[in-house]
Design a protein around this motif. Structure first.
Motif, PDB file in Angstrom:
ATOM      1  N   ILE A   2       0.824  -1.205   0.000  1.00  0.00           N
ATOM      2  CA  ILE A   2       0.000   0.000   0.000  1.00  0.00           C
ATOM      3  C   ILE A   2       0.865   1.266   0.000  1.00  0.00           C
ATOM      4  CG2 ILE A   2      -1.717   1.296   1.355  1.00  0.00           C
ATOM      5  CD1 ILE A   2      -2.855  -1.175  -0.016  1.00  0.00           C
ATOM      6  N   THR A  16      -3.382   5.264   5.855  1.00  0.00           N
ATOM      7  CA  THR A  16      -3.625   3.934   6.430  1.00  0.00           C
ATOM      8  C   THR A  16      -3.795   4.077   7.945  1.00  0.00           C
ATOM      9  OG1 THR A  16      -1.238   3.616   6.534  1.00  0.00           O
ATOM     10  CG2 THR A  16      -2.374   2.653   4.657  1.00  0.00           C
ATOM     11  N   LEU A  21      -9.293   4.574   8.675  1.00  0.00           N
ATOM     12  CA  LEU A  21      -9.848   3.255   8.327  1.00  0.00           C
ATOM     13  C   LEU A  21     -11.184   3.036   9.038  1.00  0.00           C
ATOM     14  CD1 LEU A  21      -6.654   0.973   8.358  1.00  0.00           C
ATOM     15  CD2 LEU A  21      -7.656   2.282   6.474  1.00  0.00           C
ATOM     16  N   VAL A  36      -8.024  -1.431   3.977  1.00  0.00           N
ATOM     17  CA  VAL A  36      -6.594  -1.355   4.304  1.00  0.00           C
ATOM     18  C   VAL A  36      -6.032   0.044   4.070  1.00  0.00           C
ATOM     19  CG1 VAL A  36      -6.108  -3.803   3.919  1.00  0.00           C
ATOM     20  CG2 VAL A  36      -5.966  -2.196   1.987  1.00  0.00           C
ATOM     21  N   ALA A  37      -6.751   0.849   3.314  1.00  0.00           N
ATOM     22  CA  ALA A  37      -6.272   2.212   3.053  1.00  0.00           C
ATOM     23  C   ALA A  37      -7.440   3.058   2.560  1.00  0.00           C
ATOM     24  CB  ALA A  37      -5.163   2.197   2.003  1.00  0.00           C
ATOM     25  N   ILE A  81      -9.291  -0.999  -0.740  1.00  0.00           N
ATOM     26  CA  ILE A  81      -8.885   0.407  -0.684  1.00  0.00           C
ATOM     27  C   ILE A  81     -10.144   1.245  -0.912  1.00  0.00           C
ATOM     28  CG2 ILE A  81      -7.531   2.214  -1.805  1.00  0.00           C
ATOM     29  CD1 ILE A  81      -5.619  -0.025  -2.762  1.00  0.00           C
TER      30      ILE A  81
END
Lengths: 451, 451
Positions: A2, A16, A21, A36-37, A81
């Motif tokens: 990432i 992140t 999140l 995750v991001a 994402i």
């Protein structure tokens, strides 16, 4: 991996951090996801970069507007994402001559309305969340709103779309003109596809001149059925109201206890809004009053914006007020043919009485779209299970009356298990084929719509 | 092999006679095809049988309404079986309460109008061929008509479709309700697909109550440009006419010589039709008259149906009258944004003057849809080649003004070679993918739309 996104996009456009999140991990469905991001593209080219990255590394993407979806359609899939489009919020072109506006997907519906209003224009679709929700999200869910009865839904206003396919290719579909029949209608496939086919990057919308005048009527009834009959009588007399909203006794009670407006004796009420030139509105308003009186209802007419606002306040207070009954609402937005509204409303009340669970019904009666809210405390497992079971019965009744299980919210996660009740095997096959055609790696908002 | 169809369907429903192959072998494009048989299904089940037969034996099918397509989209491909839907012409349900009608595909548009009118209702899309063309064909081409400016095109009225896939499976798509967002929009893929994805077998259409009154105005100008300006001024003043038709000098001349109506001094004319309640129509009619006068035009107001009919007679005479200029018309139906009409009209006149070839322009100016007729004798090879070359220049200009190459006729055979001018590579890829998804054996009206 990432971290490579940073170099692709710039640090300010990727996060992140735990807090991000979390904040971008859920939507109005209260379902939580685990991205995750989070990324904030600022141009179409940024979306292309993110899409290519996701495609090359087989990472799922979740395009996100303001997260006002009630069905979980904007909840990030595991490991995805988030592509938050909130920074792409400009009006790229406002063309009054040809009555269209070109916007970026992250513009708030209400912000667009405000700008258009300065020019004497408006954009009809007006979901209740209009002060928060984005046009991109509206397109992705084909959003409606009270004015849909007269002006239609988002689909009817989307002229042209620019979108990014999962592999990063850009497509343009539709036309700026009023008519066009050149090949298959790709545009309307994207409208309502809940972010599963492409990321919508630019939108051309039709706009309309504001009406000369607006009048709002509040009709109250001491019984349930006359309000359903009134809806039908108004429409079949040829009047096309701008809005025709319904609230049942439970909805009225909940609003009254939240913020009293003096409606507590009513079993049901209608808000009827008319727009157009002064003379026709006046004439139609008189006709509506006569219809209400025939059905033994009472009616108040609000001609200025302050008294109009007072009437709408009660309607808009419902979603918040509902939580005074219970902490969880199971929120469905069924539609039945208009003539079937009285039967549906009586069915819902009986279901509530039988099950002992509060069902609050309100919504856009003019187009048969009823918001059914089953109110229950999440911790009371037994009652919650009973409440969930009511959903299926409500959908069965809806479909038996020739209706549809969702008028404006879409399917997302919460209704995916019911979609087969309405959509047959052959049609689901085609939909799966379309998903594969656009996104054969299944990277774009996977786990939505399909059971 | 075709003889086996007899046993599948019954003798009265299949023909391989020369006369039938000839009669069903062409459409209004004057292009001729060579089918091997003509079938007349009477039920959806018949369509299923024909589709399975075609699928099992790899024989192409051509679903056919009345063959009024001007682009060759209803010309049978080499060796195809024609599926003429003319015997499936019933109204299966008329639901006045919920304002919809369920029809079979072979019903004539005008026949449906007549039946609805008995109940005080109408179906807005009104292509010029309404007395011959079928609703199924209208859906397959997303047909428009003069009233599209106010009421939209066929797509806006199709609620639900029942269709037969090339392998004989039946699908149902859309909903009878006013709103529905349940999965991808398959219905709108079928609308305008020119019989290339599925055979449309049953159609649910929205209908509307007839307006209280209709007034028709005829505005004539001694110059070309003021008519374009008038269109723009009328629309931007907030008036939404029911129709707003344009004829240039060449169109007027050709009608005058065919059947004199006393318009010969005009360089351009507009037919403006208003509908609604008596008071608003009167008010708008006065406003239109003022706009025309400001632009130094003359205007006649027709309030009864006889004088209205006289005005429309000239407009409807054009298609037939055109053939008094030359034996062949190259007929395009471009659309430009409304504000670009004056520039487009002037461009067309210059092109005609430069090339020495008659170009007659008329059409639905209110929505920017101009019918451009390049008139030439087919036998004069040199001039015919010159005329064909003009098409590309007209499309280039149209697209440079933000327009589209077809507003209501579609692509068919005649425009397939130009589709890439408007539709990009990625979008064409998606369209080809959709065609494969529905019809991977390429049996349904092959050779249309795609170049």
């Amino acid at each position: 991996m990432i971290s490579r996104l940073d170099s692709l996009l710039g640090e300010q456009q990727v996060s992140t951090r735990e807090a991000d999140l979390l904040c971008y991990g859920f939507d109005a469905s209260q379902i939580k996801g685990t991205p995750v991001a989070v990324t904030w593209p600022e141009t179409i080219n940024d979306i292309v970069k993110i899409s290519r990255f996701s495609y090359d590394h087989d990472i799922a993407l979740l395009p996100r507007g303001a997260g006002t979806a009630t069905t979980g359609s904007s909840v990030p899939p595991q490991g995805a994402i988030v592509v938050s489009l909130e920074r792409m919020h400009d009006i790229d072109e406002l063309n009054i001559e040809d009555q269209y506006v070109v916007v970026q997907p992250g513009i708030i519906n209400g912000a667009l309305q405000k700008e258009l209003s300065r020019h004497g224009y408006f954009y009809p679709p007006d979901p209740s969340s209009l002060n928060f929700c984005t046009i991109g999200g509206n397109v992705a869910t084909n959003a409606g709103g009270p004015r849909a009865i007269k002006y239609g839904v988002t689909r009817n206003y989307v002229k042209e779309l620019e979108a990014v396919l999962p592999d990063g290719r850009i497509i343009r579909t539709g036309a700026k003109t009023i008519k066009s029949v050149v090949g298959y209608d790709i545009k309307d496939l994207l409208v309502g596809s809940e972010g599963t086919l492409a990321i919508i990057a630019r939108i051309t919308l039709s706009i309309l001149p504001e009406p000369e005048t607006i009048v709002t009527l509040l009709a109250t009834f001491t019984d349930l059925e006359p309000s359903g009959k009134a809806v039908f009588k108004i429409i079949s007399s040829g009047i096309v109201p701008r809005c025709l909203e319904f609230m049942d006794r439970e909805a009225i009670k909940v609003v009254e206890s939240y913020s009293p407006t003096g409606l507590s004796d009513s079993e049901s009420l209608l808000i009827i809004e008319l727009d157009g030139d002064v003379k026709s509105v006046q004439r139609d308003s008189e006709r509506v009053v006569r219809i209400i009186h025939t059905l033994k209802g009472e009616v108040k007419v609000a001609e200025d914006s302050i008294s109009r606002e007072r009437i709408w306040k009660a309607r808009r207070a419902i979603p918040a007020a509902l939580f005074s009954i219970a902490d969880t609402k199971i929120n469905e937005d069924i539609v039945v043919p208009r003539s079937q509204i009285p039967e549906m409303i009586v069915f819902l009340r009986r279901l509530s009485e039988e099950s002992g669970i509060s069902i609050v019904s309100f919504g856009h009666a003019g187009d048969g779209n009823i918001h059914v809210n089953i109110m229950v405390n999440r911790e009371d497992e037994e009652r919650y299970t009973t409440a969930k079971a009511l959903v299926k019965r409500i959908f069965e009744k809806t479909l038996s009356l020739g209706g549809t299980i969702s008028g404006e919210h879409g399917i997302g996660i919460t209704k995916a298990e019911y979609i087969n009740m309405e959509i047959g095997h052959n049609e689901m096959d085609l939909m799966r084929g379309i998903k594969r055609l656009f996104d054969y790696k299944n990277l774009l908002n996977p786990g939505k719509i399909f059971p």
